[in-house]
Motif scaffolding. Structure first.
Motif, short mmCIF file in Angstrom:
data_model
loop_
_atom_site.label_atom_id
_atom_site.label_comp_id
_atom_site.label_asym_id
_atom_site.label_seq_id
_atom_site.Cartn_x
_atom_site.Cartn_y
_atom_site.Cartn_z
N MET A 1 -6.19 -4.00 7.35
CA MET A 1 -7.04 -2.90 7.80
C MET A 1 -6.79 -1.68 6.93
O MET A 1 -5.66 -1.39 6.55
CB MET A 1 -6.75 -2.59 9.27
CG MET A 1 -7.55 -1.41 9.76
SD MET A 1 -7.56 -1.15 11.52
CE MET A 1 -8.65 -2.43 12.05
N ASN A 2 -7.84 -0.97 6.62
CA ASN A 2 -7.73 0.24 5.79
C ASN A 2 -7.17 1.39 6.60
O ASN A 2 -7.54 1.58 7.76
CB ASN A 2 -9.10 0.63 5.23
CG ASN A 2 -9.62 -0.38 4.23
OD1 ASN A 2 -8.83 -1.10 3.62
ND2 ASN A 2 -10.92 -0.43 4.06
N ASP A 3 -6.29 2.15 5.99
CA ASP A 3 -5.70 3.30 6.66
C ASP A 3 -6.46 4.56 6.25
O ASP A 3 -6.36 5.00 5.10
CB ASP A 3 -4.21 3.42 6.28
CG ASP A 3 -3.51 4.51 7.06
OD1 ASP A 3 -4.11 5.06 8.01
OD2 ASP A 3 -2.36 4.82 6.71
N LEU A 4 -7.22 5.12 7.16
CA LEU A 4 -8.02 6.31 6.88
C LEU A 4 -7.21 7.60 7.00
O LEU A 4 -7.68 8.67 6.64
CB LEU A 4 -9.22 6.37 7.82
CG LEU A 4 -10.23 5.24 7.69
CD1 LEU A 4 -11.32 5.40 8.73
CD2 LEU A 4 -10.82 5.20 6.31
N GLN A 5 -6.00 7.49 7.47
CA GLN A 5 -5.15 8.66 7.72
C GLN A 5 -5.03 9.56 6.48
O GLN A 5 -5.04 10.77 6.60
CB GLN A 5 -3.76 8.19 8.17
CG GLN A 5 -2.98 9.15 9.00
CD GLN A 5 -3.68 9.60 10.28
OE1 GLN A 5 -4.47 8.90 10.88
NE2 GLN A 5 -3.38 10.80 10.68
N ASP A 6 -4.90 8.95 5.30
CA ASP A 6 -4.73 9.72 4.06
C ASP A 6 -5.98 10.53 3.69
O ASP A 6 -5.91 11.42 2.86
CB ASP A 6 -4.39 8.79 2.89
CG ASP A 6 -3.01 8.19 3.03
OD1 ASP A 6 -2.19 8.74 3.79
OD2 ASP A 6 -2.76 7.17 2.36
N LEU A 8 -8.17 12.01 6.04
CA LEU A 8 -8.60 12.96 7.05
C LEU A 8 -8.52 14.37 6.48
O LEU A 8 -7.67 14.68 5.65
CB LEU A 8 -7.75 12.84 8.31
CG LEU A 8 -7.83 11.48 9.03
CD1 LEU A 8 -6.88 11.46 10.22
CD2 LEU A 8 -9.25 11.17 9.46
N MET A 9 -9.41 15.23 6.94
CA MET A 9 -9.50 16.58 6.39
C MET A 9 -8.18 17.33 6.41
O MET A 9 -7.84 18.03 5.46
CB MET A 9 -10.57 17.38 7.12
CG MET A 9 -10.85 18.70 6.49
SD MET A 9 -12.24 19.46 7.31
CE MET A 9 -12.24 21.04 6.55
N GLU A 10 -7.40 17.17 7.47
CA GLU A 10 -6.15 17.92 7.57
C GLU A 10 -5.10 17.47 6.55
O GLU A 10 -4.11 18.16 6.32
CB GLU A 10 -5.57 17.89 8.99
CG GLU A 10 -5.34 16.52 9.55
CD GLU A 10 -6.52 15.98 10.36
OE1 GLU A 10 -6.35 14.93 10.97
OE2 GLU A 10 -7.60 16.58 10.36
#
Length: 137
Positions: A1-6, A8-10
């Protein structure tokens, strides 16, 4: 699964102001710079293009000198080339006219160094090999 955390705007940081000593007019001055955004870079590039048609073919010409002038103006925080007081002291009206007036008092190599610093701050100084090496690390 791809990690979108990196992504995110913040997780994106605002560009920091960078102070560098620059020799102008034979004297060292402290200047402050802030990298421009990719969106601003796109807008400047578009404003420095001339599109013509020759025998039905679209021809795009880029004015590198105009691009560099605008990049220097937008990247430089101090001195602020858009300052009315600074423009008035040089007897000009407009940021581009101010930079051109200041160039008359600079050595050619000093302007080349200023251009190089602004290019470096905006990430234009990296070769493809540098980018590949950076991606590996």
């Amino acid at each position: 699964m791809n990690d979108l955390q990196d992504f995110l705007m913040e997780d994106f940081e605002d560009a920091e102001i960078i102070e560098k000593p620059v020799s102008l007019g034979g004297k060292e001055k402290k200047m402050k710079f802030r990298p421009i955004s990719a969106t601003t870079g796109d807008e400047i590039r578009k404003s420095c293009r001339k599109i013509t048609f020759h025998k039905g073919q679209k021809v795009v010409e880029a004015n590198h000198d105009a691009f560099m002038t605008k990049i220097i103006i937008e990247t430089t925080v101090h001195p602020n080339f858009k300052s009315e007081a600074l423009q008035k002291s040089w007897g000009v009206l407009g940021a581009e006219d101010l930079l051109n007036a200041m160039k008359t008092k600079m050595r050619d190599g000093e302007y080349a160094t200023l251009s190089s610093i602004v290019s470096e701050i905006n990430g234009y100084d990296k070769t493809m090999e540098d980018l590949v090496e950076e991606a590996k690390n």
